[in-house]
Design a protein around this motif. Structure first.
Motif, PDB file in Angstrom:
ATOM      1  N   ASP A 183      -3.523   0.191  -3.097  1.00 18.06           N
ATOM      2  CA  ASP A 183      -4.346   1.362  -2.756  1.00 18.06           C
ATOM      3  C   ASP A 183      -3.523   2.420  -2.031  1.00 18.06           C
ATOM      4  O   ASP A 183      -2.520   2.128  -1.352  1.00 18.06           O
ATOM      5  N   LYS A 221      -9.977   0.830   3.365  1.00 20.24           N
ATOM      6  CA  LYS A 221      -9.161   1.784   2.618  1.00 20.24           C
ATOM      7  C   LYS A 221      -9.362   3.210   3.125  1.00 20.24           C
ATOM      8  O   LYS A 221      -8.618   4.116   2.744  1.00 20.24           O
ATOM      9  N   TYR A 248       0.863  -1.183   0.000  1.00 23.31           N
ATOM     10  CA  TYR A 248       0.000   0.000   0.000  1.00 23.31           C
ATOM     11  C   TYR A 248       0.897   1.230   0.000  1.00 23.31           C
ATOM     12  O   TYR A 248       2.105   1.168   0.285  1.00 23.31           O
TER      13      TYR A 248
END
Length: 316
Positions: free
Chosen positions: A122, A90, A39
């Motif tokens: 993400d 998220k 991430y």
């Protein structure tokens, strides 16, 4: 099949290159066989190092993989990997925090309570938690400002105190201290005199204390004797006596008895007053005419007689 020397040499070189790449990646914190999710997040400045731990609720679940400066945004872009078994939203927050007073920095995942699970690659928003050193720095900065004002106040106070000490007038501290010193000397002289007086009269004071102790013992003995006295019986007798006196006074007031009649009977008072008047007249007449009452004769001559008005009665 027998391998030639050249083939063996090539295999060793290839294996060396593979081990070198694997070791170099491992030292950088990258695992070639790593299957964790990656991430991204970003900060205004770089305060991390490669392989810095990533945790959630105090448990380490990953590490920082890459730190790169973004020339377009002017921010530091950070890639971090976490265990692929970890699922979080998220919309969570990646917090940069200081691990200790002398330690480095690390990342913490602050999960959001929704069902929007983050996917590999993400971008996660970030925040910075103020460290202990920065907090202390700010506190010391504020304390320094307050201390500066305090020191200025103390300096002004000391200046005023110096002026007061150097003042030689009657209102000055120097004159006050001199008077206080003189007063203390007087009290010291008085204390010496008192000590001398006590020493000279030590015997008298001892005698006085002994007398006081004896008086206290006598009072104690008297108190013990009073405790043995039947106070209730004495009070009862006194009350009976007072009742008798009250009864006697009541009888006198009502004209009963000789004393009562004497005090309440006007006729008796008048008779007593008349008798007293006649007695007074008799004594006055005896004083003026003693021959009427006392007769003395050597030759037996009869005494003259007088009537009730005092006139001489002639003999027949």
């Amino acid at each position: 099949m027998k391998l030639s020397l050249e083939v063996k040499t090539a295999i060793l070189v290839i294996l060396g290159i593979i081990f070198f790449i694997f070791g170099f990646s491992y030292l950088k914190g990258n695992n070639i066989f790593d299957s964790n999710n990656t991430y991204y997040t970003e900060f205004d400045y770089n305060a991390l190092s490669i392989s810095a731990p990533v945790s959630i609720k105090g448990n380490t679940v990953g590490k920082v993989k890459e730190i790169k400066y973004d020339f377009e945004s002017g921010k530091t872009r950070v890639a971090f990997s976490v265990d692929n078994n970890l699922e979080f939203s998220k919309n969570s927050t990646i917090r940069l925090f200081q691990t200790g007073l002398m330690g480095g920095n690390a990342l913490a995942i602050i999960p959001a309570n929704d069902n929007q699970i983050a996917q590999d690659g993400d971008f996660i928003k970030s925040e910075v938690k103020q460290g202990l050193v920065n907090s202390l720095t700010n506190d010391f900065s504020q304390l320094s400002n307050n201390l500066d004002g305090t020191l200025k106040t103390v300096d002004t106070l000391m200046g005023n105190l110096n002026v007061l000490v150097a003042d030689d007038s009657e209102s000055g501290l120097k004159n006050t201290l001199a008077e206080l010193n003189s007063t203390l000397k007087s009290y010291r002289g008085l204390a010496y005199n008192i000590n001398d007086l006590v020493k000279k009269n030590d015997e008298n004071i001892t005698t006085m204390v002994d007398n006081f102790n004896q008086t206290s013992a006598n009072l104690n003995s008297m108190t013990e004797k009073l405790d043995k006295v039947d106070i209730y019986k004495t009070v009862a007798n006194l009350e009976a006596t007072l009742n008798n006196v009250n009864s006697l006074l009541a009888n006198v007031k009502n004209g009963e008895g000789s004393l009562g009649k004497l005090m309440t009977d006007d006729k008796l008072y008048s008779n007593l007053e008349g008798a007293a008047l006649q007695m007074e007249q008799l004594l006055e007449d005896m004083k003026l005419n003693p021959k009427r009452y006392v007769h003395f004769s050597l030759f037996g001559k009869k005494a003259k007689r007088y009537d009730a008005d005092g006139n001489e009665i002639e003999e027949d």
